[in-house]
Motif scaffolding. Structure first.
Motif, PDB file in Angstrom:
ATOM      1  N   UNK A  58       0.828  -1.333  -0.067  1.00 25.41           N
ATOM      2  CA  UNK A  58      -0.083   0.028  -0.069  1.00 25.41           C
ATOM      3  C   UNK A  58       0.793   1.131   0.023  1.00 25.41           C
ATOM      4  N   UNK A  59       1.034   1.988  -1.313  1.00 26.46           N
ATOM      5  CA  UNK A  59       1.928   3.067  -1.485  1.00 26.46           C
ATOM      6  C   UNK A  59       1.652   4.284  -0.342  1.00 26.46           C
ATOM      7  N   UNK A  60       0.159   4.223   0.333  1.00 29.17           N
ATOM      8  CA  UNK A  60       0.117   5.283   1.186  1.00 29.17           C
ATOM      9  C   UNK A  60       0.577   5.155   2.398  1.00 29.17           C
ATOM     10  N   UNK A  61       1.084   3.756   2.679  1.00 31.33           N
ATOM     11  CA  UNK A  61       1.510   3.810   4.209  1.00 31.33           C
ATOM     12  C   UNK A  61       2.743   4.386   4.143  1.00 31.33           C
ATOM     13  N   UNK A  62       3.118   5.119   5.182  1.00 29.88           N
ATOM     14  CA  UNK A  62       4.574   6.051   5.431  1.00 29.88           C
ATOM     15  C   UNK A  62       5.867   5.131   5.203  1.00 29.88           C
ATOM     16  N   UNK A  63       6.008   3.863   5.942  1.00 31.23           N
ATOM     17  CA  UNK A  63       7.091   3.056   5.830  1.00 31.23           C
ATOM     18  C   UNK A  63       7.491   2.611   4.329  1.00 31.23           C
ATOM     19  N   UNK A  64       6.432   2.358   3.483  1.00 35.21           N
ATOM     20  CA  UNK A  64       6.334   1.717   2.267  1.00 35.21           C
ATOM     21  C   UNK A  64       7.596   2.566   1.110  1.00 35.21           C
ATOM     22  N   UNK A  65       7.373   3.541   1.154  1.00 39.65           N
ATOM     23  CA  UNK A  65       8.247   4.419   0.085  1.00 39.65           C
ATOM     24  C   UNK A  65       9.709   4.185   0.434  1.00 39.65           C
ATOM     25  N   UNK A  66       9.996   4.503   1.533  1.00 36.98           N
ATOM     26  CA  UNK A  66      11.480   4.439   2.199  1.00 36.98           C
ATOM     27  C   UNK A  66      12.177   2.890   2.254  1.00 36.98           C
ATOM     28  N   UNK A  67      11.313   2.258   2.277  1.00 40.53           N
ATOM     29  CA  UNK A  67      11.505   0.770   2.364  1.00 40.53           C
ATOM     30  C   UNK A  67      12.001   0.151   1.062  1.00 40.53           C
ATOM     31  N   UNK A  68      10.918   0.553   0.119  1.00 36.59           N
ATOM     32  CA  UNK A  68      11.165   0.267  -1.459  1.00 36.59           C
ATOM     33  C   UNK A  68      12.510   0.736  -2.058  1.00 36.59           C
ATOM     34  N   UNK A  69      12.494   2.219  -1.861  1.00 31.97           N
ATOM     35  CA  UNK A  69      13.563   2.924  -2.312  1.00 31.97           C
ATOM     36  C   UNK A  69      15.069   2.377  -1.897  1.00 31.97           C
ATOM     37  N   UNK A  70      14.930   2.157  -0.407  1.00 31.51           N
ATOM     38  CA  UNK A  70      16.316   1.462  -0.033  1.00 31.51           C
ATOM     39  C   UNK A  70      16.363   0.140  -0.712  1.00 31.51           C
ATOM     40  N   UNK A  71      15.478  -0.652  -0.939  1.00 33.67           N
ATOM     41  CA  UNK A  71      15.665  -2.209  -1.316  1.00 33.67           C
ATOM     42  C   UNK A  71      16.109  -2.080  -2.799  1.00 33.67           C
ATOM     43  N   UNK A 127       7.738  11.468  -2.398  1.00 32.16           N
ATOM     44  CA  UNK A 127       8.673  12.791  -2.763  1.00 32.16           C
ATOM     45  C   UNK A 127       9.640  12.956  -1.524  1.00 32.16           C
ATOM     46  N   UNK A 128       8.829  13.030  -0.161  1.00 30.77           N
ATOM     47  CA  UNK A 128       9.708  13.259   1.116  1.00 30.77           C
ATOM     48  C   UNK A 128      10.984  12.149   1.043  1.00 30.77           C
ATOM     49  N   UNK A 129      10.510  10.960   0.684  1.00 32.94           N
ATOM     50  CA  UNK A 129      11.629   9.937   0.891  1.00 32.94           C
ATOM     51  C   UNK A 129      12.757   9.894  -0.107  1.00 32.94           C
ATOM     52  N   UNK A 130      12.262  10.422  -1.217  1.00 27.98           N
ATOM     53  CA  UNK A 130      13.362  10.584  -2.306  1.00 27.98           C
ATOM     54  C   UNK A 130      14.195  11.653  -1.873  1.00 27.98           C
ATOM     55  N   UNK A 131      13.675  12.836  -1.359  1.00 31.34           N
ATOM     56  CA  UNK A 131      14.594  13.862  -1.003  1.00 31.34           C
ATOM     57  C   UNK A 131      15.536  13.368   0.122  1.00 31.34           C
ATOM     58  N   UNK A 132      15.044  12.709   1.295  1.00 31.68           N
ATOM     59  CA  UNK A 132      15.742  12.257   2.379  1.00 31.68           C
ATOM     60  C   UNK A 132      17.009  11.144   1.824  1.00 31.68           C
ATOM     61  N   UNK A 133      16.716  10.439   1.099  1.00 29.16           N
ATOM     62  CA  UNK A 133      17.538   9.394   0.977  1.00 29.16           C
ATOM     63  C   UNK A 133      19.123   9.937   0.572  1.00 29.16           C
ATOM     64  N   UNK A 134      19.269  10.976  -0.591  1.00 29.79           N
ATOM     65  CA  UNK A 134      18.227  11.190  -1.602  1.00 29.79           C
ATOM     66  C   UNK A 134      18.684   9.890  -2.681  1.00 29.79           C
ATOM     67  N   UNK A 135      17.790  10.110  -3.826  1.00 27.82           N
ATOM     68  CA  UNK A 135      18.289   9.261  -5.061  1.00 27.82           C
ATOM     69  C   UNK A 135      19.739   9.877  -5.724  1.00 27.82           C
ATOM     70  N   UNK A 136      19.985   8.983  -6.445  1.00 27.76           N
ATOM     71  CA  UNK A 136      21.487   9.102  -7.151  1.00 27.76           C
ATOM     72  C   UNK A 136      21.406  10.285  -8.005  1.00 27.76           C
ATOM     73  N   UNK A 137      22.609  10.880  -8.003  1.00 31.93           N
ATOM     74  CA  UNK A 137      22.445  12.118  -9.346  1.00 31.93           C
ATOM     75  C   UNK A 137      22.026  11.492 -10.727  1.00 31.93           C
ATOM     76  N   UNK A 138      21.460  12.578 -11.050  1.00 29.87           N
ATOM     77  CA  UNK A 138      20.909  12.132 -12.499  1.00 29.87           C
ATOM     78  C   UNK A 138      19.271  11.313 -12.387  1.00 29.87           C
ATOM     79  N   UNK A 139      19.026  11.262 -11.348  1.00 26.96           N
ATOM     80  CA  UNK A 139      17.608  10.540 -11.180  1.00 26.96           C
ATOM     81  C   UNK A 139      16.588  11.362 -11.621  1.00 26.96           C
ATOM     82  N   UNK A 140      15.443  10.677 -12.034  1.00 33.02           N
ATOM     83  CA  UNK A 140      14.054  11.272 -12.646  1.00 33.02           C
ATOM     84  C   UNK A 140      13.102  10.880 -11.745  1.00 33.02           C
ATOM     85  N   UNK A 141      12.038  11.861 -11.318  1.00 35.41           N
ATOM     86  CA  UNK A 141      10.723  11.531 -10.548  1.00 35.41           C
ATOM     87  C   UNK A 141       9.754  12.260 -11.329  1.00 35.41           C
TER      88      UNK A 141
END
Length: 248
Positions: A59-72, A114-128
């Motif tokens: 469920x993409x609306x659950x707070x931990x999901x974005x960070x977990x999948x971006x890290x994985x 968007x929050x998790x993308x900025x916090x990680x952050x994604x690698x240089x050159x990433x697109x959102x």
């Protein structure tokens, strides 16, 4: 950027409609695709064994999901398409719960990702890419808070780009606003409601809308956008069957 073969792409909301078409298009363009959705979906094998599609049921609306999948998955591209289908009825027939449904789903999903993308952050050159709706421009009087929620998705995508610039992050954010299309479940529901409101048939209403945007065309357009040079990417685009049009 034209070669997507090594660029893992997360598509949030990939089980149906435009999200399904976008996930398929990225795989066929050679990208390893992570298709995120609450329910599983069938995908055809990418032509010529190009890319791959791996499903993540969450469920993409659950707070931990974005960070977990971006890290994985360490994505290079993230496409956010997920959202709720609004209840189609006039303002006075909505409850606050039905009116605010898209704020509590669509905006919430975009915010978390968007929050998790900025916090990680994604690698240089990433697109959102955040897929909003043409209703953000034209309004949608039969869908409660839907149009306002889609406008807010566009706003916060711009805010994320500002924050990336301030932090010196080489990440490109943009919003895509597809025009209503009867090829999606949401579009069919809206077409029925607005046809009835206008006293015409659904077929007549659809004909007034012109050539429908297909899931395949939406996928091709988003792939084209991600492949473009970063300095040519606008903050927002309207997407119709004719393709992408930059918004001012």
């Amino acid at each position: 950027m034209s070669d997507l073969s090594g660029r893992t792409t997360i598509v949030v909301g990939a089980s149906r409609g435009l999200g399904h078409g976008i996930a398929t298009a990225f795989a066929e363009a050679g990208a390893p695709v992570i298709a995120v959705s609450r329910t599983p979906s069938e995908f055809r094998e990418p032509a010529n064994g190009a890319g791959t599609i791996q499903q993540e049921i969450a469920d993409a609306s659950e707070a931990p999901v974005a960070g977990a999948l971006i890290d994985r998955h360490e994505p290079a591209n993230v496409i956010v398409v997920a959202g709720a289908n609004p209840l189609m009825r006039p303002l006075q027939h909505h409850t606050w719960e039905s009116f605010s449904a898209n704020w509590n789903t669509d905006v919430k999903i975009a915010f978390h990702w968007l929050r998790e993308i900025l916090l990680k952050p994604l690698r240089p050159g990433s697109r959102v890419v955040v897929v909003s709706s043409g209703a953000a421009l034209a309004g949608s009087p039969l869908s409660g808070g839907y149009a306002g929620s889609k406008a807010t998705q566009r706003f916060i995508t711009g805010y994320a780009q500002d924050e990336a610039h301030l932090a010196g992050l080489d990440i490109t954010f943009t919003a895509v606003l597809p025009r209503i299309t009867p090829v999606t479940e949401l579009g069919r529901s809206a077409s029925r409601a607005y046809a009835a409101r206008s006293g015409i048939t659904e077929e007549q209403y659809s004909k007034q809308m012109g050539e429908p945007l297909t899931a395949e065309a939406a996928g091709a357009a988003v792939v084209e956008l991600v492949r473009a040079q970063a300095n040519t990417v606008a903050p927002g685009y309207l997407l119709t069957s004719a393709g992408l049009q930059k918004l001012r």
